[in-house]
Design a protein around this motif. Sequence first.
Motif, PDB file in Angstrom:
ATOM      1  N   GLY A   1      -0.092   6.721 -11.546  1.00 47.11           N
ATOM      2  CA  GLY A   1      -1.030   6.255 -11.423  1.00 47.11           C
ATOM      3  C   GLY A   1      -0.803   5.276 -10.293  1.00 47.11           C
ATOM      4  O   GLY A   1       0.405   4.560  -9.884  1.00 47.11           O
ATOM      5  N   GLU A   2      -2.017   4.850  -9.809  1.00 44.28           N
ATOM      6  CA  GLU A   2      -1.737   4.263  -8.554  1.00 44.28           C
ATOM      7  C   GLU A   2      -1.291   2.193  -9.061  1.00 44.28           C
ATOM      8  O   GLU A   2      -1.149   1.906 -10.350  1.00 44.28           O
ATOM      9  CB  GLU A   2      -3.151   3.639  -7.741  1.00 44.28           C
ATOM     10  CG  GLU A   2      -3.600   4.448  -7.264  1.00 44.28           C
ATOM     11  CD  GLU A   2      -3.153   4.807  -5.985  1.00 44.28           C
ATOM     12  OE1 GLU A   2      -2.592   4.173  -5.508  1.00 44.28           O
ATOM     13  OE2 GLU A   2      -3.009   5.995  -5.546  1.00 44.28           O
ATOM     14  N   ILE A   3      -0.716   1.442  -8.368  1.00 45.39           N
ATOM     15  CA  ILE A   3      -0.380   0.290  -8.596  1.00 45.39           C
ATOM     16  C   ILE A   3      -1.094  -0.556  -8.322  1.00 45.39           C
ATOM     17  O   ILE A   3      -2.035  -1.170  -7.343  1.00 45.39           O
ATOM     18  CB  ILE A   3       0.603  -0.101  -7.673  1.00 45.39           C
ATOM     19  CG1 ILE A   3       1.978   0.708  -8.295  1.00 45.39           C
ATOM     20  CG2 ILE A   3       1.093  -1.583  -8.624  1.00 45.39           C
ATOM     21  CD1 ILE A   3       3.732   0.253  -7.082  1.00 45.39           C
ATOM     22  N   ALA A   4      -2.286  -0.758  -9.884  1.00 46.09           N
ATOM     23  CA  ALA A   4      -3.198  -2.155  -9.998  1.00 46.09           C
ATOM     24  C   ALA A   4      -3.211  -2.964  -8.892  1.00 46.09           C
ATOM     25  O   ALA A   4      -3.814  -3.767  -7.845  1.00 46.09           O
ATOM     26  CB  ALA A   4      -4.100  -2.074 -10.546  1.00 46.09           C
ATOM     27  N   SER A   5      -1.707  -3.983  -9.200  1.00 43.55           N
ATOM     28  CA  SER A   5      -1.142  -5.339  -9.082  1.00 43.55           C
ATOM     29  C   SER A   5       0.042  -5.285  -9.145  1.00 43.55           C
ATOM     30  O   SER A   5       0.787  -5.195  -9.909  1.00 43.55           O
ATOM     31  CB  SER A   5      -2.438  -6.363  -9.893  1.00 43.55           C
ATOM     32  OG  SER A   5      -2.141  -5.839 -11.254  1.00 43.55           O
ATOM     33  N   THR A   6       0.163  -7.271  -8.545  1.00 43.67           N
ATOM     34  CA  THR A   6       1.828  -6.923  -8.602  1.00 43.67           C
ATOM     35  C   THR A   6       1.489  -8.594  -8.488  1.00 43.67           C
ATOM     36  O   THR A   6       0.966  -9.296  -8.333  1.00 43.67           O
ATOM     37  CB  THR A   6       2.256  -6.454  -7.439  1.00 43.67           C
ATOM     38  OG1 THR A   6       1.977  -6.940  -6.233  1.00 43.67           O
ATOM     39  CG2 THR A   6       3.054  -4.468  -7.442  1.00 43.67           C
ATOM     40  N   ASP A   7       3.261  -8.707  -9.065  1.00 45.19           N
ATOM     41  CA  ASP A   7       2.946 -10.102  -9.788  1.00 45.19           C
ATOM     42  C   ASP A   7       4.507 -10.467  -9.000  1.00 45.19           C
ATOM     43  O   ASP A   7       5.545  -9.982 -10.204  1.00 45.19           O
ATOM     44  CB  ASP A   7       3.165 -10.921 -10.440  1.00 45.19           C
ATOM     45  CG  ASP A   7       2.591 -12.330 -10.283  1.00 45.19           C
ATOM     46  OD1 ASP A   7       3.747 -13.223 -10.037  1.00 45.19           O
ATOM     47  OD2 ASP A   7       2.051 -12.919 -11.247  1.00 45.19           O
ATOM     48  N   ILE A   8       5.080 -11.123  -7.782  1.00 42.05           N
ATOM     49  CA  ILE A   8       6.545 -10.987  -7.575  1.00 42.05           C
ATOM     50  C   ILE A   8       7.065 -12.639  -7.314  1.00 42.05           C
ATOM     51  O   ILE A   8       7.836 -13.575  -6.945  1.00 42.05           O
ATOM     52  CB  ILE A   8       6.817 -10.358  -5.999  1.00 42.05           C
ATOM     53  CG1 ILE A   8       6.541 -11.626  -4.478  1.00 42.05           C
ATOM     54  CG2 ILE A   8       6.850  -9.174  -5.883  1.00 42.05           C
ATOM     55  CD1 ILE A   8       6.726 -10.845  -3.733  1.00 42.05           C
ATOM     56  N   TYR A   9       6.344 -13.211  -8.326  1.00 39.56           N
ATOM     57  CA  TYR A   9       6.478 -15.033  -8.136  1.00 39.56           C
ATOM     58  C   TYR A   9       7.953 -15.251  -9.335  1.00 39.56           C
ATOM     59  O   TYR A   9       8.702 -16.143  -8.696  1.00 39.56           O
ATOM     60  CB  TYR A   9       5.336 -15.726  -9.829  1.00 39.56           C
ATOM     61  CG  TYR A   9       5.213 -17.281  -9.138  1.00 39.56           C
ATOM     62  CD1 TYR A   9       4.756 -18.130  -8.992  1.00 39.56           C
ATOM     63  CD2 TYR A   9       6.248 -17.946 -10.453  1.00 39.56           C
ATOM     64  CE1 TYR A   9       4.981 -19.043  -8.707  1.00 39.56           C
ATOM     65  CE2 TYR A   9       6.587 -19.105 -10.571  1.00 39.56           C
ATOM     66  CZ  TYR A   9       6.026 -20.018  -9.793  1.00 39.56           C
ATOM     67  OH  TYR A   9       6.220 -21.274 -10.102  1.00 39.56           O
ATOM     68  N   ASN A  10       8.289 -14.553  -9.922  1.00 37.43           N
ATOM     69  CA  ASN A  10       9.782 -14.450 -10.735  1.00 37.43           C
ATOM     70  C   ASN A  10      10.890 -13.720 -10.235  1.00 37.43           C
ATOM     71  O   ASN A  10       9.666 -12.178 -10.572  1.00 37.43           O
ATOM     72  CB  ASN A  10       9.735 -14.629 -12.079  1.00 37.43           C
ATOM     73  CG  ASN A  10      11.135 -15.029 -12.600  1.00 37.43           C
ATOM     74  OD1 ASN A  10      12.587 -14.811 -11.856  1.00 37.43           O
ATOM     75  ND2 ASN A  10      11.209 -15.004 -13.729  1.00 37.43           N
TER      76      ASN A  10
END
Length: 259
Positions: free
Chosen positions: A70-79
């Motif tokens: 399904g849809e990507i709800a959120s992302t985190d690229i801190y690392n």
Amino acid sequence: MKWTFSFLLFFSVQLYSQDSLKAALLESSPLKVQSIVGTDNFDAQYYINNNVFHKKTDTKTINFSAIQLGEIASTDIYNPLKMILFYKDFNTVIVLDNRLAEIYKIDFNVRQPYRNVSHVSVGNDNTIWTFNLDLQQLQLYDYLNNQVRATALPVVSNVLDLASNYNYAWLLTENYIYKYSYFGSMLYKIKNDGYTAVEERNDDVVLKKGEKLYFLKDKTEEIIPINLPELLINQFFVTGETLYIYDSEILYKFQLKNY
């Protein structure tokens, strides 16, 4: 008398200087993507188009797709070595390396005990911060060992956003802004005066309210406006001292002045 006047002048200048945080426009560039995610320290750009996660460098563009989730709800690229993609509809997290290869899949539907997760962000080592909807609690979850390392006290209002770094997590709810330590202890609780989004910046945070951004200084717990031109702020993120604002057509890059 001169000393008194000089002191009052200095004091008034100090107060005035803290009324807002200056942001100098560095550049702006046309950009047409579904959603901008961020940039890393090597100037790689991350974005989503047609529900596909992309990483663009000066030499190439690579992507990752899991349409079945399904849809990507959120992302985190801190690392950048352990990037997080959260597929809320399927209650699943994908962890990617810097080549956008899948290195771990966390399907909360099949893990015991079951967790209904609404928000996810980065943690230290092999952990992620998750908000457990059923328990109304923020939890630091070790996905390799399927263990909760830390649990915060339940909150009573709807969660709007979640941001974190290796040491802290900020939970934005309809009523309050919470900051937690790595051990789940609440460090402060500030009334939410209409803020709808939060981004971490070197232990401080940037908040969004309407079409304006605000800076929350960690040491003083003071919230001040960021002095910006009138812009449509569809998305924003912070990398180091640089603030990025995206209006769905142009990506603006601002230098945040020290505060």
